[in-house]
Design a protein around this motif. Sequence first.
Motif, PDB file in Angstrom:
ATOM      1  N   GLU A 108     -34.257 -46.013   9.187  1.00 16.73           N
ATOM      2  CA  GLU A 108     -32.914 -45.766   9.260  1.00 16.73           C
ATOM      3  C   GLU A 108     -32.098 -45.435   7.847  1.00 16.73           C
ATOM      4  O   GLU A 108     -30.769 -45.375   7.661  1.00 16.73           O
ATOM      5  CB  GLU A 108     -32.173 -46.721  10.294  1.00 16.73           C
ATOM      6  CG  GLU A 108     -32.509 -46.677  11.633  1.00 16.73           C
ATOM      7  CD  GLU A 108     -33.763 -47.184  11.906  1.00 16.73           C
ATOM      8  OE1 GLU A 108     -34.191 -48.349  11.303  1.00 16.73           O
ATOM      9  OE2 GLU A 108     -34.483 -46.698  12.865  1.00 16.73           O
ATOM     10  N   TYR A 109     -32.869 -45.963   6.808  1.00 21.33           N
ATOM     11  CA  TYR A 109     -32.190 -45.727   5.512  1.00 21.33           C
ATOM     12  C   TYR A 109     -31.735 -44.391   5.238  1.00 21.33           C
ATOM     13  O   TYR A 109     -32.388 -43.213   5.505  1.00 21.33           O
ATOM     14  CB  TYR A 109     -33.325 -46.230   4.495  1.00 21.33           C
ATOM     15  CG  TYR A 109     -32.644 -45.937   3.131  1.00 21.33           C
ATOM     16  CD1 TYR A 109     -31.814 -47.074   2.573  1.00 21.33           C
ATOM     17  CD2 TYR A 109     -33.040 -45.083   2.212  1.00 21.33           C
ATOM     18  CE1 TYR A 109     -31.329 -46.977   1.273  1.00 21.33           C
ATOM     19  CE2 TYR A 109     -32.714 -45.088   0.885  1.00 21.33           C
ATOM     20  CZ  TYR A 109     -31.691 -46.414   0.372  1.00 21.33           C
ATOM     21  OH  TYR A 109     -31.253 -46.086  -0.673  1.00 21.33           O
ATOM     22  N   GLN A 110     -30.715 -44.296   4.681  1.00 19.71           N
ATOM     23  CA  GLN A 110     -29.934 -43.034   4.362  1.00 19.71           C
ATOM     24  C   GLN A 110     -29.885 -42.647   2.901  1.00 19.71           C
ATOM     25  O   GLN A 110     -29.134 -43.852   2.112  1.00 19.71           O
ATOM     26  CB  GLN A 110     -28.807 -43.025   5.097  1.00 19.71           C
ATOM     27  CG  GLN A 110     -28.379 -42.788   6.592  1.00 19.71           C
ATOM     28  CD  GLN A 110     -27.352 -42.431   7.187  1.00 19.71           C
ATOM     29  OE1 GLN A 110     -26.121 -42.598   6.578  1.00 19.71           O
ATOM     30  NE2 GLN A 110     -27.250 -41.752   8.472  1.00 19.71           N
ATOM     31  N   TRP A 111     -30.266 -41.753   2.215  1.00 15.22           N
ATOM     32  CA  TRP A 111     -30.100 -41.244   0.868  1.00 15.22           C
ATOM     33  C   TRP A 111     -29.816 -39.863   0.762  1.00 15.22           C
ATOM     34  O   TRP A 111     -29.681 -39.295   1.805  1.00 15.22           O
ATOM     35  CB  TRP A 111     -31.262 -41.696   0.249  1.00 15.22           C
ATOM     36  CG  TRP A 111     -32.882 -41.037   0.903  1.00 15.22           C
ATOM     37  CD1 TRP A 111     -33.544 -41.462   1.987  1.00 15.22           C
ATOM     38  CD2 TRP A 111     -33.511 -39.955   0.221  1.00 15.22           C
ATOM     39  NE1 TRP A 111     -34.263 -40.536   2.282  1.00 15.22           N
ATOM     40  CE2 TRP A 111     -34.700 -39.553   1.156  1.00 15.22           C
ATOM     41  CE3 TRP A 111     -33.222 -39.039  -0.693  1.00 15.22           C
ATOM     42  CZ2 TRP A 111     -35.285 -38.695   0.936  1.00 15.22           C
ATOM     43  CZ3 TRP A 111     -33.962 -37.963  -0.770  1.00 15.22           C
ATOM     44  CH2 TRP A 111     -35.163 -37.813  -0.078  1.00 15.22           C
ATOM     45  N   GLU A 112     -29.626 -39.549  -0.208  1.00 15.96           N
ATOM     46  CA  GLU A 112     -29.053 -38.060  -0.378  1.00 15.96           C
ATOM     47  C   GLU A 112     -29.754 -37.105  -1.484  1.00 15.96           C
ATOM     48  O   GLU A 112     -30.260 -37.737  -2.291  1.00 15.96           O
ATOM     49  CB  GLU A 112     -27.588 -38.047  -0.874  1.00 15.96           C
ATOM     50  CG  GLU A 112     -26.693 -38.700   0.023  1.00 15.96           C
ATOM     51  CD  GLU A 112     -25.264 -38.880  -0.256  1.00 15.96           C
ATOM     52  OE1 GLU A 112     -24.342 -39.072   0.538  1.00 15.96           O
ATOM     53  OE2 GLU A 112     -25.077 -39.001  -1.680  1.00 15.96           O
ATOM     54  N   ILE A 113     -29.835 -35.882  -1.175  1.00 15.67           N
ATOM     55  CA  ILE A 113     -30.182 -35.015  -2.205  1.00 15.67           C
ATOM     56  C   ILE A 113     -28.943 -34.054  -2.331  1.00 15.67           C
ATOM     57  O   ILE A 113     -28.533 -33.533  -1.349  1.00 15.67           O
ATOM     58  CB  ILE A 113     -31.708 -34.033  -1.434  1.00 15.67           C
ATOM     59  CG1 ILE A 113     -32.959 -34.885  -1.224  1.00 15.67           C
ATOM     60  CG2 ILE A 113     -31.865 -32.818  -2.484  1.00 15.67           C
ATOM     61  CD1 ILE A 113     -34.009 -34.155  -0.750  1.00 15.67           C
ATOM     62  N   TRP A 114     -28.951 -33.848  -3.848  1.00 12.65           N
ATOM     63  CA  TRP A 114     -27.718 -33.125  -4.373  1.00 12.65           C
ATOM     64  C   TRP A 114     -28.304 -31.989  -4.812  1.00 12.65           C
ATOM     65  O   TRP A 114     -29.038 -32.002  -6.081  1.00 12.65           O
ATOM     66  CB  TRP A 114     -26.948 -33.953  -5.138  1.00 12.65           C
ATOM     67  CG  TRP A 114     -26.019 -34.898  -4.684  1.00 12.65           C
ATOM     68  CD1 TRP A 114     -26.467 -36.126  -4.087  1.00 12.65           C
ATOM     69  CD2 TRP A 114     -24.590 -35.194  -4.863  1.00 12.65           C
ATOM     70  NE1 TRP A 114     -25.346 -36.860  -3.735  1.00 12.65           N
ATOM     71  CE2 TRP A 114     -24.432 -36.224  -4.075  1.00 12.65           C
ATOM     72  CE3 TRP A 114     -23.655 -34.317  -5.498  1.00 12.65           C
ATOM     73  CZ2 TRP A 114     -22.989 -36.790  -4.235  1.00 12.65           C
ATOM     74  CZ3 TRP A 114     -22.591 -34.828  -5.520  1.00 12.65           C
ATOM     75  CH2 TRP A 114     -22.091 -35.946  -4.771  1.00 12.65           C
ATOM     76  N   MET A 115     -28.237 -30.691  -3.980  1.00 10.87           N
ATOM     77  CA  MET A 115     -28.784 -29.693  -4.607  1.00 10.87           C
ATOM     78  C   MET A 115     -27.706 -28.657  -5.165  1.00 10.87           C
ATOM     79  O   MET A 115     -26.890 -28.070  -4.582  1.00 10.87           O
ATOM     80  CB  MET A 115     -29.631 -28.762  -3.470  1.00 10.87           C
ATOM     81  CG  MET A 115     -30.010 -27.320  -3.659  1.00 10.87           C
ATOM     82  SD  MET A 115     -31.861 -27.594  -4.486  1.00 10.87           S
ATOM     83  CE  MET A 115     -32.531 -28.497  -3.227  1.00 10.87           C
ATOM     84  N   PRO A 116     -27.617 -28.250  -6.372  1.00 11.24           N
ATOM     85  CA  PRO A 116     -26.710 -27.432  -7.034  1.00 11.24           C
ATOM     86  C   PRO A 116     -26.915 -26.091  -6.503  1.00 11.24           C
ATOM     87  O   PRO A 116     -28.082 -25.430  -6.628  1.00 11.24           O
ATOM     88  CB  PRO A 116     -27.136 -27.359  -8.583  1.00 11.24           C
ATOM     89  CG  PRO A 116     -28.637 -27.916  -8.699  1.00 11.24           C
ATOM     90  CD  PRO A 116     -28.859 -28.722  -7.226  1.00 11.24           C
ATOM     91  N   VAL A 117     -25.759 -25.378  -5.978  1.00 10.31           N
ATOM     92  CA  VAL A 117     -25.912 -24.140  -5.515  1.00 10.31           C
ATOM     93  C   VAL A 117     -24.682 -23.017  -6.016  1.00 10.31           C
ATOM     94  O   VAL A 117     -23.723 -23.567  -6.549  1.00 10.31           O
ATOM     95  CB  VAL A 117     -25.659 -24.238  -4.064  1.00 10.31           C
ATOM     96  CG1 VAL A 117     -26.813 -24.919  -3.308  1.00 10.31           C
ATOM     97  CG2 VAL A 117     -24.403 -24.848  -3.669  1.00 10.31           C
ATOM     98  N   LYS A 118     -24.970 -21.985  -5.634  1.00 18.74           N
ATOM     99  CA  LYS A 118     -24.096 -21.007  -6.173  1.00 18.74           C
ATOM    100  C   LYS A 118     -24.025 -19.813  -5.171  1.00 18.74           C
ATOM    101  O   LYS A 118     -25.149 -19.702  -4.400  1.00 18.74           O
ATOM    102  CB  LYS A 118     -24.330 -20.360  -7.588  1.00 18.74           C
ATOM    103  CG  LYS A 118     -25.611 -19.692  -7.460  1.00 18.74           C
ATOM    104  CD  LYS A 118     -25.772 -19.355  -9.252  1.00 18.74           C
ATOM    105  CE  LYS A 118     -27.243 -18.436  -9.229  1.00 18.74           C
ATOM    106  NZ  LYS A 118     -27.717 -18.251 -10.599  1.00 18.74           N
ATOM    107  N   ASN A 119     -22.930 -19.012  -4.920  1.00 18.36           N
ATOM    108  CA  ASN A 119     -22.986 -18.039  -4.065  1.00 18.36           C
ATOM    109  C   ASN A 119     -23.994 -17.104  -4.147  1.00 18.36           C
ATOM    110  O   ASN A 119     -24.237 -16.862  -5.345  1.00 18.36           O
ATOM    111  CB  ASN A 119     -21.436 -17.340  -3.904  1.00 18.36           C
ATOM    112  CG  ASN A 119     -20.541 -18.224  -3.275  1.00 18.36           C
ATOM    113  OD1 ASN A 119     -20.825 -18.965  -2.220  1.00 18.36           O
ATOM    114  ND2 ASN A 119     -19.311 -18.141  -3.762  1.00 18.36           N
ATOM    115  N   LYS A 120     -24.416 -16.539  -3.039  1.00 17.65           N
ATOM    116  CA  LYS A 120     -25.615 -15.256  -3.306  1.00 17.65           C
ATOM    117  C   LYS A 120     -25.022 -14.085  -3.683  1.00 17.65           C
ATOM    118  O   LYS A 120     -23.985 -13.900  -3.282  1.00 17.65           O
ATOM    119  CB  LYS A 120     -26.410 -15.359  -1.876  1.00 17.65           C
ATOM    120  CG  LYS A 120     -27.068 -16.118  -1.419  1.00 17.65           C
ATOM    121  CD  LYS A 120     -28.046 -15.998  -0.293  1.00 17.65           C
ATOM    122  CE  LYS A 120     -28.651 -17.178   0.161  1.00 17.65           C
ATOM    123  NZ  LYS A 120     -29.341 -16.998   1.579  1.00 17.65           N
TER     124      LYS A 120
END
Length: 291
Positions: free
Chosen positions: A279-291
């Motif tokens: 149940e542990y919650q962690w995050e992935i921060w993916m840098p994105v830009k518009n296609k």
Amino acid sequence: MDWLKGMNSVTQYIENNLTHPIQYESLSRIVGCSVYEFSRIFSFMAGMSVSEYIRRRRLSQAVFDIQTGNDKIIDIALKYCYESPTAFARAFKELHGTTPLSARKMGVPLKTYPPITFVLTIKGVNEMNFRIEKKESFKIMGLSGYENGECKTGDSLTTLWREFMDNYNFRLWNGGGTDNYHTAPFWQVAAYDFQSDGGRTKVIIGAEYKGKKPDGMTVQTVPAATWAVFTISSPTGIDYVPAAYTRIVTEWLPSSQYERDESVPSLEVFHGGDADSPEYQWEIWMPVKNK
């Protein structure tokens, strides 16, 4: 990027270059992600690391050279990028159970590993929780090192994490005491650069920087960016992280209006709690830009 097409282009590139050095940067560039992300996604999808797949393909092809030609073993070893016939013979026996010289005899049982072909499977049954955030440039402080793309217990990344947890985590988590290294909310963060160095990905493990850092830590600036932030409910071990990246890159990105921003490192963010709990919650921060 069509990930099915991209991953099959990767295996074709490997086939075309079995007798040449293969750089992880070249493979990750084909599918448009970082070396760190690519190595984990490939391992998850193929069931083995990139280096192990290349090793098996080279030693499978070497069998045909040994059995159908008259080349010396040393020449075959060099052809498939082994530095010496001794290293080649050791790897050959580990895979095939016999020596290269014995493999020239008729009736000797040997193994072959055909090229991998990635095929379409039905996905998207499970929900993906994400949000889009725009964040100004900020700094993180931490221990700096390199990750070799294999994600094995005992590698340099594991050692770096152990050093951080043993020597720095408690001090940062508790605000540094009178040192006041950090103020809430606490971010335990690992940043992985898109640009790699000889197949190694630069990584910094630490926390958000607030103007003061412990000795032994470096400071890295994360550029302003738009982030797709994914909340992952799972433990954080090497059996789970690749699965999370695979879903993001092969399912979410192709169906979204975004593509990965290669100029910004990806982040893994961890908060308090039992990181071994389902149940542990962690995050992935993916840098994105518009296609």
